[in-house]
Design a protein around this motif. Structure first.
Motif, PDB file in Angstrom:
ATOM      1  N   ILE A 191      33.582  43.013  51.183  1.00 17.94           N
ATOM      2  CA  ILE A 191      33.349  41.435  49.929  1.00 17.94           C
ATOM      3  C   ILE A 191      31.966  41.165  49.944  1.00 17.94           C
ATOM      4  CG2 ILE A 191      33.738  39.223  49.364  1.00 17.94           C
ATOM      5  CD1 ILE A 191      37.151  39.912  50.274  1.00 17.94           C
ATOM      6  N   PRO A 192      31.563  41.141  51.262  1.00 11.86           N
ATOM      7  CA  PRO A 192      30.168  40.549  50.916  1.00 11.86           C
ATOM      8  C   PRO A 192      29.194  41.457  50.038  1.00 11.86           C
ATOM      9  CG  PRO A 192      31.110  39.675  53.647  1.00 11.86           C
ATOM     10  CD  PRO A 192      31.762  40.992  52.528  1.00 11.86           C
ATOM     11  N   CYS A 193      29.632  43.193  50.970  1.00  8.00           N
ATOM     12  CA  CYS A 193      28.510  43.864  49.973  1.00  8.00           C
ATOM     13  C   CYS A 193      28.942  44.183  48.238  1.00  8.00           C
ATOM     14  CB  CYS A 193      28.915  45.495  50.172  1.00  8.00           C
ATOM     15  SG  CYS A 193      27.790  46.577  49.346  1.00  8.00           S
ATOM     16  N   ALA A 194      30.502  44.134  48.187  1.00  8.35           N
ATOM     17  CA  ALA A 194      30.337  43.333  46.530  1.00  8.35           C
ATOM     18  C   ALA A 194      29.675  42.151  46.304  1.00  8.35           C
ATOM     19  CB  ALA A 194      32.409  43.236  46.623  1.00  8.35           C
ATOM     20  N   GLY A 209      30.024  46.037  40.902  1.00  7.50           N
ATOM     21  CA  GLY A 209      30.377  45.685  41.876  1.00  7.50           C
ATOM     22  C   GLY A 209      32.244  44.637  41.420  1.00  7.50           C
ATOM     23  N   MET A 210      31.646  44.462  39.883  1.00  2.00           N
ATOM     24  CA  MET A 210      32.942  44.335  38.954  1.00  2.00           C
ATOM     25  C   MET A 210      34.459  44.696  39.393  1.00  2.00           C
ATOM     26  SD  MET A 210      31.378  42.439  35.774  1.00  2.00           S
ATOM     27  CE  MET A 210      30.165  41.633  36.177  1.00  2.00           C
ATOM     28  N   VAL A 211      34.229  46.231  39.085  1.00  3.60           N
ATOM     29  CA  VAL A 211      35.258  47.620  39.231  1.00  3.60           C
ATOM     30  C   VAL A 211      35.765  46.946  40.840  1.00  3.60           C
ATOM     31  CG1 VAL A 211      35.829  49.703  38.896  1.00  3.60           C
ATOM     32  CG2 VAL A 211      34.385  48.550  37.617  1.00  3.60           C
ATOM     33  N   THR A 212      34.398  47.053  41.632  1.00  8.19           N
ATOM     34  CA  THR A 212      34.999  47.093  43.061  1.00  8.19           C
ATOM     35  C   THR A 212      36.383  46.040  43.436  1.00  8.19           C
ATOM     36  OG1 THR A 212      33.025  48.006  43.848  1.00  8.19           O
ATOM     37  CG2 THR A 212      34.631  46.337  45.222  1.00  8.19           C
ATOM     38  N   PHE A 213      35.560  44.837  42.907  1.00  7.76           N
ATOM     39  CA  PHE A 213      36.700  43.242  42.553  1.00  7.76           C
ATOM     40  C   PHE A 213      38.179  43.896  42.994  1.00  7.76           C
ATOM     41  CE2 PHE A 213      33.243  40.304  44.053  1.00  7.76           C
ATOM     42  CZ  PHE A 213      33.598  39.987  45.297  1.00  7.76           C
ATOM     43  N   ILE A 214      38.627  44.464  40.773  1.00  7.09           N
ATOM     44  CA  ILE A 214      39.335  44.429  40.704  1.00  7.09           C
ATOM     45  C   ILE A 214      39.911  45.812  41.588  1.00  7.09           C
ATOM     46  CG2 ILE A 214      40.373  45.652  38.979  1.00  7.09           C
ATOM     47  CD1 ILE A 214      38.386  45.191  36.834  1.00  7.09           C
TER      48      ILE A 214
END
Length: 448
Positions: A191-194, A209-214
């Motif tokens: 999460i800190p990297c995202a 970053g957005m696709v990662t958070f999804i």
């Protein structure tokens, strides 16, 4: 079997690093051969050649290389991760040159790499490498972030942003390989990297970053995510005014994370009904409602700046309903701005926008009965006008059916107020079919 194969990961060194370098050299060879044969034209605006970067990562896996075995294995893995990530996002300007043959070669090498490490799956292998690789990727992404102390200067002015873009793609691909429940154990790391990717100025880094958070939101529990919800939701709000190319991702990730982290109902928990004064709300309920209010206000503000931007409005209309569902009656607080936009969009040239507006109106009326609203009379007038305009539209039957449903809903929830407005339209010769259909629809409802 590797520690990762059982889902338990020790704090020791990854099992990948025990794989003999001779095996890595053997796996690298066909990938390097395909990579060298792949055409590539470096963008004029960038001093970095992505192909050369990937070649250097693979070429480091030689007996004469001065890097340690561990560094060579990490480079090998990162090269494969970069190539594999291209298959998910073909529209990436940085990786669009990567061919299907090259991607298949990299994925085959990854599978063999996984088997050599005695892992049960690629996801387990990636999770075992998180601790070794994610901190490095975060550092690379951060190297070209804007300095918060001096936004006119970059932290590392001489570092090409291409390095951060590649690192963001590598990171996104790695996270996407790990699912529930294993990913939840690494929230503290990913999460800190995202968030660092979301804070970057490059649209391509932000997008990763957005696709990662999804993926994170869909593969970790609410409890695991709750430790970071303030930082995550604040980052989403700050990214809402991003470029149009990111708008769909911004709305998608914001809606998902807002509804995923704010499980508490924003309605008053004490009264169980709409409370205009919010006097009986707990502090927790107020905090939840504040996030919904802030997120929706930010989105509406961005839409109001360019209300006739079709891509922007259609993306928002197609994704926003879960927020309305969660807010319930509290949507009423945003009626003025919502209806101002809806009344403009209802007469858009394209059928898709009109259809989406009617669908969202249907949801809002069912949730709120549009109580305490001065917009009922105008809404009836606008629906009648759309009905007339629909005669020239391709999807007129679908639109007219939606309009009829909305008029029926309004009649049930507004009663006398609706009847007084509807009466003036019943004698319009252009609305004979609508009036007849409406009366027949009401008789069917009464009969049932």
């Amino acid at each position: 079997m590797a520690a990762g194969a059982t889902g338990e990961f020790s704090s020791g060194e990854s099992m990948c690093f025990s794989i003999p370098l001779s095996v890595i050299l053997q796996l690298s060879s066909p990938v390097l051969e395909t990579l060298e044969a792949t055409p590539y034209t470096p963008p004029e605006s960038s001093p970095l050649s992505i192909k050369s970067l990937l070649q250097s990562l693979l070429s480091s896996n030689s007996a004469s290389c001065s890097n340690s075995n561990k560094e060579q294995i990490k480079n090998f893995f990162l090269c494969l991760a970069t190539i594999a990530s291209a298959s998910d996002l073909r529209d990436s300007p940085t990786l669009c040159w990567i061919t299907t043959d090259l991607t298949l070669s990299a994925k085959s090498a990854l599978q063999q790499f996984c088997e050599a490490g005695l892992y049960g799956s690629v996801g387990e292998m990636v999770a075992d490498l998180f601790g070794e690789i994610v901190p490095d990727l975060k550092r690379v992404i951060k190297e070209t972030c804007v300095d918060t102390e001096n936004e006119e200067e970059l932290v590392s002015a001489n570092v090409p942003v291409g390095y951060s873009i590649v690192a963001a793609h590598q990171f996104r691909w790695m996270v996407s390989q790990v699912g529930y429940p294993l990913l939840g154990k690494f929230c503290w790391l990913v999460i800190p990297c995202a968030l660092t990717a979301l804070d970057h100025w490059s649209p391509e880094v932000k997008a990763q970053g957005m696709v990662t958070f999804i993926h994170i939101a869909n593969n970790v529990s609410t409890t695991e995510l709750s430790w970071y919800e303030e930082a995550i939701l604040d980052a989403c709000c700050r990214n809402i005014p991003s470029s149009d190319e990111l708008w769909y991702h911004v709305v998608e990730v914001s809606v998902l994370l807002l509804t995923h982290t704010q499980k508490g109902n924003p309605r008053s928990p004490c009264t169980g009904s709409f409370n205009p004064g919010f006097l009986s709300e707990t502090s927790e309920a107020v905090a939840v409602r504040n996030w919904f209010d802030r997120m929706l206000s930010e989105m509406l503000g961005h839409l109001e700046r360019q209300p006739f931007n079709k891509e922007r409005r259609d993306a928002w209309l197609s994704l926003i309903e879960p927020v309305f569902d969660a807010m319930g009656l509290f949507v009423v607080a945003h009626f003025r701005r919502l209806f101002s936009l809806f009344f403009q969009w209802m007469h858009a040239d394209d059928d898709q926008t009109v259809t989406l507006v009617l669908e969202r109106l249907n949801a809002i009326i069912k949730l709120t009965w549009i109580r305490k609203s001065p917009h009922t009379e105008r809404l009836v007038d606008e629906l009648v006008l759309i009905y007339k305009e629909s005669a020239a539209r391709k999807n007129r039957e679908l639109l007219r059916s939606s309009i009829l449903q909305l008029l029926s809903l309004l009649q049930r929830c507004k009663g006398v107020q609706f009847e007084s407005t509807w009466e003036k339209h019943t004698h319009d010769p252009d609305l004979v079919m609508l009036v007849s259909s409406f009366n027949q629809h009401q008789m069917q409802i009464t009969g049932s």
